[in-house]
Scaffold this active site. Sequence first.
Site, PDB file in Angstrom:
ATOM      1  N   HIS A  99     -11.184  10.151   8.411  1.00  0.00           N
ATOM      2  CA  HIS A  99     -12.158   9.379   9.184  1.00  0.00           C
ATOM      3  C   HIS A  99     -12.053   9.697  10.669  1.00  0.00           C
ATOM      4  CE1 HIS A  99      -8.515   6.880   9.048  1.00  0.00           C
ATOM      5  NE2 HIS A  99      -8.916   6.314  10.173  1.00  0.00           N
ATOM      6  N   HIS A 101     -12.910   7.937  14.423  1.00  0.00           N
ATOM      7  CA  HIS A 101     -13.230   6.724  15.172  1.00  0.00           C
ATOM      8  C   HIS A 101     -14.254   7.067  16.244  1.00  0.00           C
ATOM      9  CE1 HIS A 101      -9.932   4.005  13.825  1.00  0.00           C
ATOM     10  NE2 HIS A 101      -9.369   5.168  13.503  1.00  0.00           N
TER      11      HIS A 101
END
Length: 136
Positions: A99, A101
């Site tokens: 992932h 941010h």
Amino acid sequence: MNDDCEFCRIVADERAAHVLYENDRTVAFLDENPAVTGHSLVIPRAHEDDVLTIDESTSTAVFETVRTVSSALEGALDPSGFSVFHTTGPLVGTVDHAHVHLVPRFADDDVTLSLPRDRLEADEATRLQNRVRAHL
């Protein structure tokens, strides 16, 4: 899909999330523990451990989604800028699904992403340069 992965469950619509954007390769959603308003996560749909080791087309899709969502956040929130980062490894996080941010930044936010800094001496830089180039 990894049944133990909370992000895989979001992709499979088995776990609630405030999805901002999705396509056939990626999903972007609001972080449920945001640093600031609009703090979002962009993930590949397929379970991957690390953004740095995924195949090139998936990596490209993730960062195209980062660009798309940052543009929408820009329009919605008018931030002063963004911090975009990825962390990996057991020392930096608890979710093993790749992932990125995406953190809108505001003049009065309390976000700190400071790194201790030191001076890089020329001889040390040359040694490091040679070591890295040997692996390219």
